[in-house]
Design a protein around this motif. Structure first.
Motif, PDB file in Angstrom:
ATOM      1  N   VAL A   1     -19.445   0.054  14.892  1.00 50.63           N
ATOM      2  CA  VAL A   1     -18.777  -1.222  15.149  1.00 50.63           C
ATOM      3  C   VAL A   1     -19.584  -2.378  14.576  1.00 50.63           C
ATOM      4  O   VAL A   1     -19.032  -3.330  14.015  1.00 50.63           O
ATOM      5  CB  VAL A   1     -18.534  -1.412  16.663  1.00 50.63           C
ATOM      6  N   LEU A   2     -20.905  -2.308  14.702  1.00 45.42           N
ATOM      7  CA  LEU A   2     -21.748  -3.349  14.111  1.00 45.42           C
ATOM      8  C   LEU A   2     -21.603  -3.378  12.599  1.00 45.42           C
ATOM      9  O   LEU A   2     -21.540  -4.449  11.987  1.00 45.42           O
ATOM     10  CB  LEU A   2     -23.215  -3.118  14.495  1.00 45.42           C
ATOM     11  N   ASN A   3     -21.523  -2.206  11.977  1.00 46.74           N
ATOM     12  CA  ASN A   3     -21.351  -2.139  10.524  1.00 46.74           C
ATOM     13  C   ASN A   3     -19.993  -2.678  10.082  1.00 46.74           C
ATOM     14  O   ASN A   3     -19.857  -3.205   8.974  1.00 46.74           O
ATOM     15  CB  ASN A   3     -21.531  -0.705  10.031  1.00 46.74           C
ATOM     16  N   LEU A   4     -18.992  -2.543  10.944  1.00 51.10           N
ATOM     17  CA  LEU A   4     -17.678  -3.106  10.633  1.00 51.10           C
ATOM     18  C   LEU A   4     -17.788  -4.601  10.345  1.00 51.10           C
ATOM     19  O   LEU A   4     -17.056  -5.142   9.505  1.00 51.10           O
ATOM     20  CB  LEU A   4     -16.709  -2.847  11.789  1.00 51.10           C
ATOM     21  N   GLY A   5     -18.709  -5.274  11.020  1.00 48.32           N
ATOM     22  CA  GLY A   5     -18.900  -6.696  10.784  1.00 48.32           C
ATOM     23  C   GLY A   5     -19.244  -7.007   9.342  1.00 48.32           C
ATOM     24  O   GLY A   5     -18.855  -8.062   8.807  1.00 48.32           O
TER      25      GLY A   5
ATOM     26  N   GLU B   1       0.724  -0.536  -1.088  1.00 49.55           N
ATOM     27  CA  GLU B   1       0.593  -1.336  -2.307  1.00 49.55           C
ATOM     28  C   GLU B   1      -0.168  -2.628  -2.066  1.00 49.55           C
ATOM     29  O   GLU B   1      -0.546  -3.318  -3.016  1.00 49.55           O
ATOM     30  CB  GLU B   1       1.974  -1.652  -2.888  1.00 49.55           C
ATOM     31  N   LYS B   2      -0.385  -2.966  -0.798  1.00 44.84           N
ATOM     32  CA  LYS B   2      -1.104  -4.200  -0.464  1.00 44.84           C
ATOM     33  C   LYS B   2      -2.523  -3.935   0.048  1.00 44.84           C
ATOM     34  O   LYS B   2      -3.283  -4.874   0.276  1.00 44.84           O
ATOM     35  CB  LYS B   2      -0.332  -4.977   0.610  1.00 44.84           C
ATOM     36  N   ILE B   3      -2.860  -2.663   0.239  1.00 50.89           N
ATOM     37  CA  ILE B   3      -4.161  -2.316   0.824  1.00 50.89           C
ATOM     38  C   ILE B   3      -5.120  -1.841  -0.259  1.00 50.89           C
ATOM     39  O   ILE B   3      -4.814  -0.909  -1.008  1.00 50.89           O
ATOM     40  CB  ILE B   3      -3.987  -1.222   1.900  1.00 50.89           C
ATOM     41  N   GLN B   4      -6.281  -2.486  -0.330  1.00 51.25           N
ATOM     42  CA  GLN B   4      -7.297  -2.066  -1.294  1.00 51.25           C
ATOM     43  C   GLN B   4      -8.088  -0.869  -0.768  1.00 51.25           C
ATOM     44  O   GLN B   4      -8.279   0.108  -1.469  1.00 51.25           O
ATOM     45  CB  GLN B   4      -8.255  -3.225  -1.588  1.00 51.25           C
ATOM     46  N   CYS B   5      -8.580  -0.965   0.455  1.00 50.52           N
ATOM     47  CA  CYS B   5      -9.297   0.175   1.018  1.00 50.52           C
ATOM     48  C   CYS B   5      -9.149   0.189   2.535  1.00 50.52           C
ATOM     49  O   CYS B   5      -8.833  -0.827   3.152  1.00 50.52           O
ATOM     50  CB  CYS B   5     -10.764   0.191   0.614  1.00 50.52           C
ATOM     51  N   ILE B   6      -9.364   1.373   3.103  1.00 51.83           N
ATOM     52  CA  ILE B   6      -9.253   1.577   4.549  1.00 51.83           C
ATOM     53  C   ILE B   6     -10.614   2.003   5.072  1.00 51.83           C
ATOM     54  O   ILE B   6     -11.201   2.988   4.618  1.00 51.83           O
ATOM     55  CB  ILE B   6      -8.204   2.645   4.881  1.00 51.83           C
ATOM     56  N   VAL B   7     -11.116   1.258   6.041  1.00 46.97           N
ATOM     57  CA  VAL B   7     -12.414   1.534   6.649  1.00 46.97           C
ATOM     58  C   VAL B   7     -12.194   2.245   7.976  1.00 46.97           C
ATOM     59  O   VAL B   7     -11.291   1.897   8.739  1.00 46.97           O
ATOM     60  CB  VAL B   7     -13.185   0.211   6.878  1.00 46.97           C
ATOM     61  N   GLY B   8     -13.013   3.226   8.269  1.00 48.66           N
ATOM     62  CA  GLY B   8     -12.877   3.927   9.538  1.00 48.66           C
ATOM     63  C   GLY B   8     -13.747   5.163   9.591  1.00 48.66           C
ATOM     64  O   GLY B   8     -14.499   5.462   8.657  1.00 48.66           O
ATOM     65  N   GLY B   9     -13.619   5.897  10.669  1.00 41.08           N
ATOM     66  CA  GLY B   9     -14.412   7.103  10.844  1.00 41.08           C
ATOM     67  C   GLY B   9     -13.715   8.353  10.358  1.00 41.08           C
ATOM     68  O   GLY B   9     -14.293   9.439  10.391  1.00 41.08           O
ATOM     69  N   GLY B  10     -12.473   8.222   9.908  1.00 42.47           N
ATOM     70  CA  GLY B  10     -11.717   9.373   9.436  1.00 42.47           C
ATOM     71  C   GLY B  10     -12.243   9.911   8.117  1.00 42.47           C
ATOM     72  O   GLY B  10     -12.930   9.218   7.368  1.00 42.47           O
ATOM     73  N   GLN B  11     -11.880  11.144   7.830  1.00 41.48           N
ATOM     74  CA  GLN B  11     -12.391  11.837   6.651  1.00 41.48           C
ATOM     75  C   GLN B  11     -12.019  11.130   5.350  1.00 41.48           C
ATOM     76  O   GLN B  11     -12.801  11.110   4.398  1.00 41.48           O
ATOM     77  CB  GLN B  11     -11.859  13.278   6.632  1.00 41.48           C
ATOM     78  N   ASN B  12     -10.847  10.549   5.297  1.00 42.33           N
ATOM     79  CA  ASN B  12     -10.385   9.923   4.059  1.00 42.33           C
ATOM     80  C   ASN B  12     -10.623   8.414   4.028  1.00 42.33           C
ATOM     81  O   ASN B  12     -10.108   7.722   3.138  1.00 42.33           O
ATOM     82  CB  ASN B  12      -8.892  10.219   3.854  1.00 42.33           C
ATOM     83  N   TYR B  13     -11.373   7.914   4.998  1.00 43.63           N
ATOM     84  CA  TYR B  13     -11.632   6.483   5.072  1.00 43.63           C
ATOM     85  C   TYR B  13     -13.020   6.153   4.529  1.00 43.63           C
ATOM     86  O   TYR B  13     -13.919   7.000   4.505  1.00 43.63           O
ATOM     87  CB  TYR B  13     -11.533   5.986   6.516  1.00 43.63           C
ATOM     88  N   ILE B  14     -13.204   4.915   4.127  1.00 45.43           N
ATOM     89  CA  ILE B  14     -14.520   4.428   3.727  1.00 45.43           C
ATOM     90  C   ILE B  14     -15.351   4.217   4.985  1.00 45.43           C
ATOM     91  O   ILE B  14     -14.870   3.620   5.954  1.00 45.43           O
ATOM     92  CB  ILE B  14     -14.383   3.118   2.931  1.00 45.43           C
ATOM     93  N   PRO B  15     -16.589   4.677   5.008  1.00 48.34           N
ATOM     94  CA  PRO B  15     -17.417   4.517   6.215  1.00 48.34           C
ATOM     95  C   PRO B  15     -17.605   3.045   6.580  1.00 48.34           C
ATOM     96  O   PRO B  15     -17.625   2.171   5.707  1.00 48.34           O
ATOM     97  CB  PRO B  15     -18.748   5.167   5.814  1.00 48.34           C
ATOM     98  N   PHE B  16     -17.729   2.782   7.858  1.00 46.08           N
ATOM     99  CA  PHE B  16     -17.972   1.419   8.320  1.00 46.08           C
ATOM    100  C   PHE B  16     -19.206   0.840   7.624  1.00 46.08           C
ATOM    101  O   PHE B  16     -20.255   1.488   7.552  1.00 46.08           O
ATOM    102  CB  PHE B  16     -18.183   1.400   9.835  1.00 46.08           C
ATOM    103  N   GLY B  17     -19.067  -0.381   7.125  1.00 48.00           N
ATOM    104  CA  GLY B  17     -20.177  -1.066   6.473  1.00 48.00           C
ATOM    105  C   GLY B  17     -20.299  -0.827   4.987  1.00 48.00           C
ATOM    106  O   GLY B  17     -21.151  -1.436   4.330  1.00 48.00           O
ATOM    107  N   ALA B  18     -19.458   0.046   4.425  1.00 45.36           N
ATOM    108  CA  ALA B  18     -19.593   0.414   3.002  1.00 45.36           C
ATOM    109  C   ALA B  18     -18.520  -0.200   2.106  1.00 45.36           C
ATOM    110  O   ALA B  18     -18.539   0.019   0.894  1.00 45.36           O
ATOM    111  CB  ALA B  18     -19.574   1.934   2.853  1.00 45.36           C
ATOM    112  N   ALA B  19     -17.607  -0.960   2.666  1.00 42.96           N
ATOM    113  CA  ALA B  19     -16.473  -1.455   1.882  1.00 42.96           C
ATOM    114  C   ALA B  19     -16.897  -2.324   0.708  1.00 42.96           C
ATOM    115  O   ALA B  19     -16.268  -2.304  -0.352  1.00 42.96           O
ATOM    116  CB  ALA B  19     -15.513  -2.239   2.783  1.00 42.96           C
TER     117      ALA B  19
END
Length: 318
Positions: A172-176, A279-297
């Motif tokens: 959650v802190l990395n989400l910031g 078509e409007k989303i560049q990347c998805i952040v989250g803990g899921g396997q196909n998501y970008i890890p929190f803090g890495a966007a």
């Protein structure tokens, strides 16, 4: 190329901030750090191995219209044009000419041969192909002028985060970082979160207080105060921690200093929402396997293309 970039360059970053007040030294250093990571030699070699990159006998002139929303955002396009063997005719953004000119000068210093492959031009006419980055409005302008040529024309995009309620404190802190780096001005900045339970929002606001330094920036804080006053006058429900506002909204792109949220019931429900807006989303952040890890966007790999359009494939097939 790797050695010419220094992520700590106080004098340069001060000049960049004088040109564009959003480009604080911290923001500039973050952008340079991202470029340096992108230029890892092994990563570059692995990336280029996926393309038929040849020395061009007759290199084409590629017009590159760069954006200026975050520091040195046009570097990836410039790099792609040069590595594909073509010539880059660059129109710099008036918001980001200091950093990009400095990078171009360092590239030419490192390799004098690039003088014939990079030009900075006020107008881009009669080029062989175009790469243009802007808003939904400017994309119509770009399409009108460049549509008859081979082109990549990018529009508005934003990024979102998915929270399940099972995130660790560190996540959650990395989400910031994904929310507040560059004050939320980039397409890879999280402008909306999807949550399973509204009760998690209060704790989220508490964790985000680590990033209260954004309130020291007068433009950011002016946006915060303006949006807060609108919500208060209109009696719009929202949460507030003193520098960011959380508002429930079905839209993706939130104003500066506002983070939209939406509640989802099931993973299938969420998947349908994301597919609708892909078509409007560049990347998805989250803990899921196909998501970008929190803090890495904000630190994309060299193969993370804007708008999901493979720039190198486009250039190598011209």
């Amino acid at each position: 190329m790797i050695k010419i970039l220094d992520e700590e360059n106080p004098e340069l970053f001060i000049r960049a901030k004088n040109q564009n007040n959003w480009f604080t030294p911290i923001a500039c250093a973050s952008a340079f750090k991202g470029i340096i990571q992108m230029l890892d030699l092994e990563e570059l070699q692995n990336w280029l191995s996926n393309y038929d990159v040849k020395t061009q006998k007759s290199p084409k002139s590629i017009g590159v219209l760069m954006a200026g929303n975050i520091p040195s955002v046009g570097f990836h396009d410039l790099m792609c044009v040069l590595l594909s063997g073509h010539k880059a005719a660059v129109k710099l953004s008036t918001s980001d000419s200091v950093l990009m000119l400095w990078i171009i000068e360092r590239l030419i210093e490192a390799n004098k041969g690039l003088e014939d492959f990079i030009s900075v031009e006020p107008m881009l006419k009669n080029k062989d192909a175009y790469i243009a980055t802007g808003s939904d409005n400017s994309s119509r302008y770009f399409d009108y002028y460049f549509g008859k040529y081979p082109h990549i024309i990018r529009k508005n995009r934003t990024s979102i985060a998915v929270l399940t309620g099972e995130e660790t404190e560190e996540e959650v802190l990395n989400l910031g970082k994904d929310i507040f780096t560059y004050f939320g001005l980039g397409c890879r900045n999280v402008s909306k979160i999807y949550v399973k339970d509204k009760i998690d929002l209060q704790s989220l606001l508490g964790y985000l207080e680590t990033y209260n330094w954004v309130a020291d920036h007068h433009k950011y804080f002016n946006n915060y105060e303006y949006n807060k006053s609108i919500y208060l006058v209109n009696k719009t429900p929202h949460l507030d921690n003193g520098f960011v506002l959380l508002k429930e909204d079905s839209q993706l792109v939130s104003p500066i200093a506002v983070l939209y949220y939406e509640v989802y019931d099931t993973d299938k429900d969420l998947k349908n929402k994301l597919e609708r807006d892909r078509e409007k989303i560049q990347c998805i952040v989250g803990g899921g396997q196909n998501y970008i890890p929190f803090g890495a966007a904000q630190y994309p790999s060299v193969s993370d293309y804007a708008d999901g359009v493979d720039t190198m494939s486009f250039l190598t097939q011209l």
